[in-house]
Motif scaffolding. Sequence first.
Motif, PDB file in Angstrom:
ATOM      1  N   TYR A  20       0.853  -1.180   0.000  1.00 45.74           N
ATOM      2  CA  TYR A  20       0.000   0.000   0.000  1.00 45.74           C
ATOM      3  C   TYR A  20       0.890   1.232   0.000  1.00 45.74           C
ATOM      4  CZ  TYR A  20      -3.174   3.634   1.655  1.00 45.74           C
ATOM      5  OH  TYR A  20      -3.887   4.799   1.774  1.00 45.74           O
ATOM      6  N   SER A  21       0.630   2.170  -0.922  1.00 47.36           N
ATOM      7  CA  SER A  21       1.494   3.329  -1.094  1.00 47.36           C
ATOM      8  C   SER A  21       0.677   4.600  -1.246  1.00 47.36           C
ATOM      9  CB  SER A  21       2.397   3.134  -2.315  1.00 47.36           C
ATOM     10  OG  SER A  21       3.244   2.018  -2.152  1.00 47.36           O
ATOM     11  N   CYS A  50       2.363   8.984   6.600  1.00 42.62           N
ATOM     12  CA  CYS A  50       2.519   7.833   5.706  1.00 42.62           C
ATOM     13  C   CYS A  50       3.847   7.131   5.954  1.00 42.62           C
ATOM     14  CB  CYS A  50       2.439   8.285   4.245  1.00 42.62           C
ATOM     15  SG  CYS A  50       0.776   8.600   3.615  1.00 42.62           S
ATOM     16  N   ILE A 104       4.857   3.359   4.894  1.00 45.50           N
ATOM     17  CA  ILE A 104       4.804   3.547   3.438  1.00 45.50           C
ATOM     18  C   ILE A 104       6.185   3.961   2.943  1.00 45.50           C
ATOM     19  CG2 ILE A 104       3.955   5.126   1.647  1.00 45.50           C
ATOM     20  CD1 ILE A 104       1.197   4.933   2.966  1.00 45.50           C
ATOM     21  N   MET A 164      -9.621  -2.794  -1.966  1.00 46.34           N
ATOM     22  CA  MET A 164      -8.177  -3.011  -1.871  1.00 46.34           C
ATOM     23  C   MET A 164      -7.818  -4.478  -2.017  1.00 46.34           C
ATOM     24  SD  MET A 164      -7.021  -0.301   1.131  1.00 46.34           S
ATOM     25  CE  MET A 164      -5.429  -1.112   1.329  1.00 46.34           C
ATOM     26  N   LEU A 197      -5.216  -6.095  -4.680  1.00 48.27           N
ATOM     27  CA  LEU A 197      -4.004  -6.685  -4.125  1.00 48.27           C
ATOM     28  C   LEU A 197      -3.905  -8.183  -4.387  1.00 48.27           C
ATOM     29  CD1 LEU A 197      -3.741  -4.785  -0.719  1.00 48.27           C
ATOM     30  CD2 LEU A 197      -2.184  -4.616  -2.679  1.00 48.27           C
ATOM     31  N   THR A 229       2.346  -2.919  -5.782  1.00 47.65           N
ATOM     32  CA  THR A 229       1.745  -2.024  -4.806  1.00 47.65           C
ATOM     33  C   THR A 229       0.538  -1.343  -5.421  1.00 47.65           C
ATOM     34  OG1 THR A 229       2.218  -0.242  -3.205  1.00 47.65           O
ATOM     35  CG2 THR A 229       3.141   0.009  -5.419  1.00 47.65           C
ATOM     36  N   ASN A 266      -6.733   2.423   5.820  1.00 55.43           N
ATOM     37  CA  ASN A 266      -6.161   1.695   4.692  1.00 55.43           C
ATOM     38  C   ASN A 266      -4.913   0.908   5.101  1.00 55.43           C
ATOM     39  OD1 ASN A 266      -8.187   2.883   3.221  1.00 55.43           O
ATOM     40  ND2 ASN A 266      -6.862   4.359   2.187  1.00 55.43           N
ATOM     41  N   ALA A 311      -4.267  -3.121   4.658  1.00 52.51           N
ATOM     42  CA  ALA A 311      -3.059  -3.683   4.036  1.00 52.51           C
ATOM     43  C   ALA A 311      -2.368  -4.661   4.970  1.00 52.51           C
ATOM     44  CB  ALA A 311      -2.108  -2.557   3.636  1.00 52.51           C
TER      45      ALA A 311
END
Length: 345
Positions: A58-59, A82, A87, A274, A278, A284, A298, A302
Motif C-alpha cells: 500500500y502506497s 505515511c 509507506i 483493496m 491486491l 503495490t 487503509n 493492508a
Amino acid sequence: MRYNGKTRQQFLKELTAHTALLGAASLAPEQSHAGAIRKPPLIPQRPLGNTGRMVGIYSLGAQATVEQVGMKDQAVEIVNRCINLGINYIDTSAVYGQNGTAKKTPEMQGTSERHVGEVMKTRRNEVYLATKTHDRTYDGSMRLLEKSLKNLQTDHIDLWQIHNIKGGGKENIDQIFADDGVLKALQKARDEKIVTHLGITGHADPDPMRTIIERFPFDCALMALNAADKHYNPFIEKLIPTAVEKNMGIIGMKIPARDRIFSNGGIITMKEAMSYTLTLPVSTIIVGLDNIAELEENIRIAQEFKPLSEEEMVAIEDKVKPHHEHLMFYKGLSKWPKGWSGNNV
C-alpha cells in the motif's frame, strides 16, 4: 464470457498464481544471516518488478489533499504520517495541483511535488520516489524534470514515468519514440543517473500501453485496476499478462474510482476494493487521501490483507457490474457529476 477458452475463474486463478510468486514480507521479526534481529516492515512488501527494490503493498498517491493549493500543512502531515506508518513508495507528478474547482491553471501544477518536497528535504532516503512528465517532447520533459527536482528538493528520482498514455493511434506512440520525443529524455536522465528507473502510466486504454512496453523495456507500469475493470476494455486482461511476462513492477491506481465505488448505497467496501486489486499480481497500489483517518484505515486493511479466492473476486466483479459505466469515468464512459468532490483515487 470465455477467456481464450477459459472461464473467468480459471483465468483469474492462472493470473493470481503470479501474485503468490511475488510473496509478501512477514510482519513478524526476522533474523538476519548474521544473527541480528531485523525490524520487520510495518506493511507487507513485494518486489517492484526487476528494480531490486521492495515496496509496501500500500502506497501514497499524492493527489487529493496533498495536491490541494493552500493545504500545505495538511499535506505535509499526511506525507509524514505515511512514512511513519511504513509507506516507502510515493507517487506524484509534475502536473498535479488543484484548488478544488474544475478550473486548473498552470500555477497550480507542481503543487503536489512541492508539498511532498517539504518532507523529502529531510526524509528522502526513506522512500522510493516516483514522479511523471506529461510532456511528449525531449526538451519539454527535460524542463519538467528540472522543475520536479527543485519542487521535490532532491537531486534524483527513483522512477520517472511518461504520464497518462492514451489511445489516438500510431502517431501518438511514434511521438513518444521520436528522436526528439519524451523517451529520449527518460533515457538521457537515466544515463546521467538523475533517475534510476523508467515507467509509463495510463488509465484510459491498455492497448497503447501494451504496444509501448513491447517496444521498450520499461521497469514499471502504473495502471487503473479495480473491480469494474473487467466490464470495459480491461487492463487486467490486456496489459497485466504482458507486464508480468516482462517482470515489470505493476502499480495499481483508481482502486476506489475516486470514491464512486462506495456510491449507490455502497457497492463494496474499501477492504473489498483493496483486497480485490491486491490479489492481482501487483507490486503495490497507490491511493490518494483526504485525511489521516483514511490513511490509518487503509494501513490496517493492508496489514490484514489475505488474497481472495477466484469465486470471491468474481462475486465482487458482479456487484459492481450494474454501475460499471459510472465507475469507468476515467475510461470515458461517463462524465463527472456537477459538483463532484470525491478525492480518493
